[in-house]
Motif scaffolding. Structure first.
Motif, PDB file in Angstrom:
ATOM      1  N   ILE A 174      -2.510   3.489   8.362  1.00 15.45           N
ATOM      2  CA  ILE A 174      -3.142   2.241   7.917  1.00 15.45           C
ATOM      3  C   ILE A 174      -2.109   1.119   7.906  1.00 15.45           C
ATOM      4  N   LEU A 175      -0.919   1.417   7.387  1.00 14.88           N
ATOM      5  CA  LEU A 175       0.171   0.441   7.383  1.00 14.88           C
ATOM      6  C   LEU A 175       0.488  -0.003   8.805  1.00 14.88           C
ATOM      7  N   ASN A 176       0.603   0.942   9.723  1.00 15.01           N
ATOM      8  CA  ASN A 176       0.914   0.609  11.123  1.00 15.01           C
ATOM      9  C   ASN A 176      -0.174  -0.257  11.741  1.00 15.01           C
ATOM     10  N   GLU A 177      -1.430   0.058  11.455  1.00 13.96           N
ATOM     11  CA  GLU A 177      -2.547  -0.737  11.982  1.00 13.96           C
ATOM     12  C   GLU A 177      -2.511  -2.166  11.437  1.00 13.96           C
ATOM     13  N   LEU A 187       0.819  -1.207   0.000  1.00  7.83           N
ATOM     14  CA  LEU A 187       0.000   0.000   0.000  1.00  7.83           C
ATOM     15  C   LEU A 187       0.851   1.254   0.000  1.00  7.83           C
ATOM     16  N   ASP A 188       0.243   2.309  -0.488  1.00  8.48           N
ATOM     17  CA  ASP A 188       0.863   3.630  -0.497  1.00  8.48           C
ATOM     18  C   ASP A 188       0.896   4.110   0.951  1.00  8.48           C
ATOM     19  N   SER A 189       2.092   4.178   1.522  1.00  2.96           N
ATOM     20  CA  SER A 189       2.199   4.592   2.931  1.00  2.96           C
ATOM     21  C   SER A 189       2.581   6.061   3.058  1.00  2.96           C
ATOM     22  N   THR A 190       2.400   6.811   1.985  1.00  5.18           N
ATOM     23  CA  THR A 190       2.648   8.243   2.022  1.00  5.18           C
ATOM     24  C   THR A 190       1.506   8.918   2.788  1.00  5.18           C
ATOM     25  N   GLY A 207      -1.180  -7.917  12.498  1.00  2.76           N
ATOM     26  CA  GLY A 207      -0.236  -9.004  12.301  1.00  2.76           C
ATOM     27  C   GLY A 207      -0.709 -10.170  11.452  1.00  2.76           C
ATOM     28  N   LYS A 208       0.234 -11.070  11.293  1.00  4.24           N
ATOM     29  CA  LYS A 208       0.050 -12.330  10.586  1.00  4.24           C
ATOM     30  C   LYS A 208      -0.365 -12.171   9.131  1.00  4.24           C
ATOM     31  N   ILE A 209      -0.031 -11.032   8.532  1.00  6.28           N
ATOM     32  CA  ILE A 209      -0.164 -10.888   7.082  1.00  6.28           C
ATOM     33  C   ILE A 209       1.119 -10.252   6.568  1.00  6.28           C
ATOM     34  N   ASN A 210       1.398 -10.499   5.322  1.00  8.92           N
ATOM     35  CA  ASN A 210       2.569  -9.930   4.671  1.00  8.92           C
ATOM     36  C   ASN A 210       2.181  -8.551   4.150  1.00  8.92           C
TER      37      ASN A 210
END
Length: 159
Positions: free
Chosen positions: A25-28, A16-19, A33-36
């Protein structure tokens, strides 16, 4: 939660776009967890690489588009400009969005170079048409830029 469920169901990598707003969202997703999951901060250079790879894949019919009017419209309107420094800068026209274009480019980023992916989208001719319009617009912009550059050189040579 929906992203996590889908990623787990298909054992999929989430890119995902973490800009900006994407970072929380990336941090959440990482906390759940448990996903790539991987974030990509979009810079002018990373966006250029994504869009050029997507453009190539569309032109070579390695991927087809879903039947999504918003995506098709964004692709047809998407363009680039050249900065004063001569760098290519991709973006949607003023007042439009590029969310679907970037999402598709992110999805295509890690495809192997030999992959050919089809969806339940329009036939290849529609994809080629959208790609042709995108590439034609880019080529026209390049020609216009070169013409303007020559005119500036001519004016400068008379000074």
């Amino acid at each position: 939660a929906k992203i996590v469920d889908v990623a787990r169901r298909y054992d999929a990598k989430v890119l995902l776009d973490s800009t900006g707003l994407g970072e929380p969202i990336l941090n959440e997703l990482r906390r759940e967890g448990k996903i790539n999951v991987e974030g990509l901060v979009l810079t002018n250079e990373s966006k250029k690489q994504l869009v050029e790879k997507l453009s190539l894949y569309l032109e070579q019919a390695r991927i087809t588009l879903p039947d999504n009017e918003v995506l098709i419209n964004e692709l047809e309107a998407y363009s680039y400009s050249l900065t004063k420094a001569g760098n290519v800068q991709y973006s949607a026209p003023s007042g439009m969005h590029d969310d679907c274009v970037i999402s598709l480019a992110l999805a295509a980023r890690d495809l192997p170079t030999h992959a050919k992916v089809r969806s339940n989208g329009p036939p290849i001719s529609s994809v080629q048409y959208a790609t042709f319009k995108l590439l034609s617009r880019q080529e026209k912009q390049k020609r216009e830029f070169e013409h303007q550059r020559k005119q500036r050189r001519n004016i400068d040579s008379y000074r």
